[in-house]
Design a protein around this motif. Structure first.
Motif, short mmCIF file in Angstrom:
data_model
loop_
_atom_site.label_atom_id
_atom_site.label_comp_id
_atom_site.label_asym_id
_atom_site.label_seq_id
_atom_site.Cartn_x
_atom_site.Cartn_y
_atom_site.Cartn_z
N ALA A 48 0.93 -1.29 -0.17
CA ALA A 48 -0.05 0.22 -0.09
C ALA A 48 1.01 1.22 0.07
O ALA A 48 0.49 2.25 -0.86
N PHE A 74 -9.07 -0.62 3.22
CA PHE A 74 -8.05 -1.27 3.29
C PHE A 74 -7.55 -1.53 4.74
O PHE A 74 -7.00 -2.67 5.19
N ARG A 101 -3.48 -7.89 -4.17
CA ARG A 101 -2.03 -7.64 -3.43
C ARG A 101 -0.74 -8.24 -3.90
O ARG A 101 0.05 -8.85 -2.83
#
Length: 165
Positions: free
Chosen positions: A33, A45, A92
């Motif tokens: 992130a 998130f 991710r």
């Protein structure tokens, strides 16, 4: 899965099952992130991190962790179910800078595709930023092709890709 050079594994990939693995995955998710230069608040998130494995939990999802030859976490990828039935999403994918150039990203993509297949998914989708040129190239090499957006995003230029499993 591992890759060897001179009979020494450069890295290995395993499902996240222990609390130590989960903590390492949280750290990698945070590094991911931070590397984006954008806020992932629109994806909630922070709640995702607090709830891990959450939507990536077995039996319909998976978290994979790559560790280097010293057993240090260097990369991760996640899989979760999405609509319609039979469809999943890769999320991710991230490799720490120290682990790049070793084939870890390609190995994680291939490993999560194997997981998707073993779970019976027929299609896998993903989204990425247009600025992530290397990632897009990796995805296209793995057989992903452009697809229509499958969710609303506030980020202009989001690239949506999909492939059959």
């Amino acid at each position: 899965m591992s890759t060897r050079m001179c009979n020494m594994p450069l890295f290995h990939i395993k499902p996240v099952r222990s609390s130590e693995d989960l903590k390492a995955t949280v750290c990698l998710f945070k590094a991911y992130a931070d590397s984006l230069g954008i806020s992932l608040a629109f994806q909630d998130f922070d709640t995702e991190l607090e709830a891990l494995p959450g939507k990536y939990a077995s039996p319909s999802g998976e978290l994979l962790l790559a560790r280097d030859s010293s057993d240090k976490p260097v990369g991760c990828v996640a899989l979760r179910p999405i609509a319609p039935l039979g469809c999943c999403e890769m999320k991710r994918l991230y490799i720490l800078p120290a682990g790049r150039g070793l084939g870890i990203g390609k190995a994680l993509v291939n490993a999560i595709l194997d997981v998707a297949d073993s779970l019976g998914y027929r299609e896998i989708k993903l989204d990425t930023l247009s600025s992530m040129v290397e990632a897009i190239s990796l995805y296209k090499t793995a057989g992903f092709v452009p697809t229509t957006p499958y969710y609303d995003t506030p980020l202009a230029g989001t690239v949506f890709l999909a492939r059959s499993v």
